[in-house]
Design an enzyme around this catalytic site. Sequence first.
Site, PDB file in Angstrom:
ATOM      1  N   HIS A  49       0.823  -1.207   0.000  1.00 44.72           N
ATOM      2  CA  HIS A  49       0.000   0.000   0.000  1.00 44.72           C
ATOM      3  C   HIS A  49       0.865   1.268   0.000  1.00 44.72           C
ATOM      4  O   HIS A  49       0.729   2.125  -0.865  1.00 44.72           O
ATOM      5  CB  HIS A  49      -0.919  -0.008   1.231  1.00 44.72           C
ATOM      6  CG  HIS A  49      -1.754   1.222   1.378  1.00 44.72           C
ATOM      7  ND1 HIS A  49      -3.095   1.255   1.072  1.00 44.72           N
ATOM      8  CD2 HIS A  49      -1.449   2.479   1.784  1.00 44.72           C
ATOM      9  CE1 HIS A  49      -3.567   2.470   1.280  1.00 44.72           C
ATOM     10  NE2 HIS A  49      -2.574   3.235   1.718  1.00 44.72           N
ATOM     11  N   GLU A  50       1.743   1.357   0.991  1.00 42.05           N
ATOM     12  CA  GLU A  50       2.542   2.586   1.106  1.00 42.05           C
ATOM     13  C   GLU A  50       3.458   2.747  -0.102  1.00 42.05           C
ATOM     14  O   GLU A  50       3.741   3.866  -0.536  1.00 42.05           O
ATOM     15  CB  GLU A  50       3.344   2.599   2.407  1.00 42.05           C
ATOM     16  CG  GLU A  50       2.480   2.578   3.681  1.00 42.05           C
ATOM     17  CD  GLU A  50       1.407   3.656   3.706  1.00 42.05           C
ATOM     18  OE1 GLU A  50       1.578   4.712   3.061  1.00 42.05           O
ATOM     19  OE2 GLU A  50       0.366   3.433   4.365  1.00 42.05           O
ATOM     20  N   HIS A  89       1.673   4.549  -2.867  1.00 35.59           N
ATOM     21  CA  HIS A  89       1.781   6.014  -2.745  1.00 35.59           C
ATOM     22  C   HIS A  89       3.150   6.483  -3.246  1.00 35.59           C
ATOM     23  O   HIS A  89       3.265   7.503  -3.934  1.00 35.59           O
ATOM     24  CB  HIS A  89       1.658   6.444  -1.285  1.00 35.59           C
ATOM     25  CG  HIS A  89       0.270   6.372  -0.719  1.00 35.59           C
ATOM     26  ND1 HIS A  89      -0.812   6.989  -1.303  1.00 35.59           N
ATOM     27  CD2 HIS A  89      -0.199   5.781   0.411  1.00 35.59           C
ATOM     28  CE1 HIS A  89      -1.890   6.771  -0.550  1.00 35.59           C
ATOM     29  NE2 HIS A  89      -1.546   6.038   0.482  1.00 35.59           N
ATOM     30  N   HIS A 110       3.330   6.730  -6.905  1.00 36.96           N
ATOM     31  CA  HIS A 110       2.594   7.921  -7.346  1.00 36.96           C
ATOM     32  C   HIS A 110       3.523   9.144  -7.300  1.00 36.96           C
ATOM     33  O   HIS A 110       3.514   9.986  -8.204  1.00 36.96           O
ATOM     34  CB  HIS A 110       1.396   8.110  -6.409  1.00 36.96           C
ATOM     35  CG  HIS A 110       0.262   8.918  -6.969  1.00 36.96           C
ATOM     36  ND1 HIS A 110      -0.857   9.214  -6.230  1.00 36.96           N
ATOM     37  CD2 HIS A 110       0.066   9.502  -8.168  1.00 36.96           C
ATOM     38  CE1 HIS A 110      -1.686   9.934  -6.961  1.00 36.96           C
ATOM     39  NE2 HIS A 110      -1.149  10.121  -8.147  1.00 36.96           N
TER      40      HIS A 110
HETATM   41 ZN   LIG Z   1      -2.740   5.268   2.015  1.00 40.12          ZN
END
Ligand SMILES: [Zn+2]
Length: 704
Positions: free
Chosen positions: A482-483, A486, A489
């Site tokens: 998940h992290e 980011h 991104h």
């Molecule tokens: Zn998040």
Amino acid sequence: MHRLLSVLLTFALAGAAAAQTNPFFAPSPLPFQAPQFDKIKDSDYKPALEEGMRQQLAEVEAIANNPEAPTFANTIEAMEKSGALLTRTAKVFFALTQSNTNETLQKLEGEESPKLAAHNDAISLNPKLFARVKALYDARESSGLDAESKFLLERYYRNFVRGGALLSDADKTKLRALNQEESKLSTQFHDRVLGDTNASAVWVDDVKDLAGMSEADIAAAAEAAKDAGKPGKWLITIRNTTQQPVLQSLANPALRRKVLAASEARGRHGGANDTRGIVVRMAKVRAEKAKLFGFPSWAAYVLDDQMAKTPKNAIKLLTDLVPGSTAQARRDAARMQKLDPQKLTAADWEFYAEKVRKRDYALDEDQVKPYFSLDHVLQDGVFFAAHEMYGITFKERHDLPVYHPDVKVYDVLDADGKPLAIWYADYYARPSKSGGAWEDTFVDQSGLLGTKPVVYNVANYQKPAPGHPSLLTFDDVTTTFHEFGHALHAMFSNVKYPTFAGTATPRDFVEMPSQFNEHWALEPKVFANYAKHYQTGAPMPQELVDKIKRSRTFDQGYALTEYLAAALLDFAWHTRTADMPMVPDAVAFEKAALKGYKIDMAQVPPRYHTTYFSHIWNGGYSAGYYAYLWSEVIDDDAYYWFKAHGGMTRENGQRFRDMVLSRGGTMPAAELYKAFSGHEPSVEPLLIERGLKEPPKEKSKVGG
Ligand SMILES: [Zn+2]
């Protein structure tokens, strides 16, 4: 005259000396302007922050008072270039107050946060500056600006209006005072939750009470006790959320209750770390700010600038899922209740869920964890997936300074071998770190500024005792993906203006790339590549893999219900109007709100109770906790797009990178997603992924 001159000269010389020794005063000479953690001292932040504010105000004054007519270059671009010293310093300062704080930094944060709020107000409430922005905005259709520049101009105008530029002078004064108060309360909340979470750790005198816990976890608890100055005892530290991971294995029901009670009581002990007074006041302050802006509630003000647009739209997504989610949680509770004559409580939930997992799915976390060593998960899972999708590679480097010995640094190389980003990983829990996991940047990508991304991930995995490997739960594995989503991104950001860099999207879209990246944790070729036994290197037996997959939707009733409860609680606090009196009792208010939304299950408390709900009081997610679910609708939809188009391929990855990840905030998120997928996102994939709906029967072949 002469005297004055000499005073000025002394000042200038003192400034020059400070510039030589303060590492923030010039851009870092390190690759990608990575922070000089070997040179930064706690005493450097204050002068750099204050000089940074002074410099930016001078720059803004020069822009506002420019005798030339406003142009995009001399106003908007000039603003984008302003505040370099402040940005450089604040990014490092706030990274460390979250991940490696101490009393000096906490005290300084308390002093500087209201000054920064006032600084931001001085810019967004500057009438001459706003007049220039407005003149450009009014002429935007005939200005010949390219799409990104025009969207930036619209963003500036909107930010000014949302920051109070159209208010009367009297209301501007009120707003400044409210912003000051909110900033102070928010910092206090942060310090108190950190303090109370550390103080709530549960001491254990007799190792017998830890029956059920793995040897490695017991060793870690002994290590934590030693670090806290009591060798020979055991310390169960409290983690971020209401539910505590240790409850899955603790066999002693009395100790389970003690641990959960310690977690839930955070912020409501009375005394120096109590947060009840802070939250009721903050809710009131925010309602009053919203009223100044002409909105009925803080939530209405916040959502006006998000994909969801209104609280009603967001609350509908949440409440539509309440019946299905609580029904599933009740069914799971009934299954677990059969295992114990005692009434099942929230403290027992994970313990019995684990038993059902073992019985019905024959899945045992302790059997699984040896296959999830952090090193394998990162190198052969997270990095591997990113390579398969985007062609990028990673190389650890040891020459860049770090702020804590646990932090690792990597070069990220693009598919053509050229440097793309620098990435820091800081994975282990420690008392100086706030709970949870997050991503942020030390330096944002920007074509205008010529900067490349310097990105970091932080988590709170249990630090293994010396000589033990770091073995993760599958939850932790998912968090790592998940992290890193980011981080991708931020790393793939390819925009001109820093305002739009990387994750600078609406908040209810920003969780989309991160949650999207979670899907690859279970992708067969990725999973097979990282799930290897830490001692033997043997792949996880297929049987165990199948069990993980089969059990995946089990216990989703709990996960979704605790989330929905917290998200609705957020709206309960932030849909209050300014005319309502301050809430007299935060705990009673919370109880009534959950009841009102029909999500008051004693066995499933909210993921965060009000008194330690950092996301909404100090983490920038006020009236925004729903954003995870809103983003999930889109990320599941995107995942199903991949499934329908050949899955995890370089070609699909490139399309996602080019059309979504590299675009940052340069266009409205809804348009951006539609351009990528060719359709509006549907809620169906989410319902299937969450196990709330049967997947459709496989069609012979998906066309196109
Ligand atoms: Zn998040």
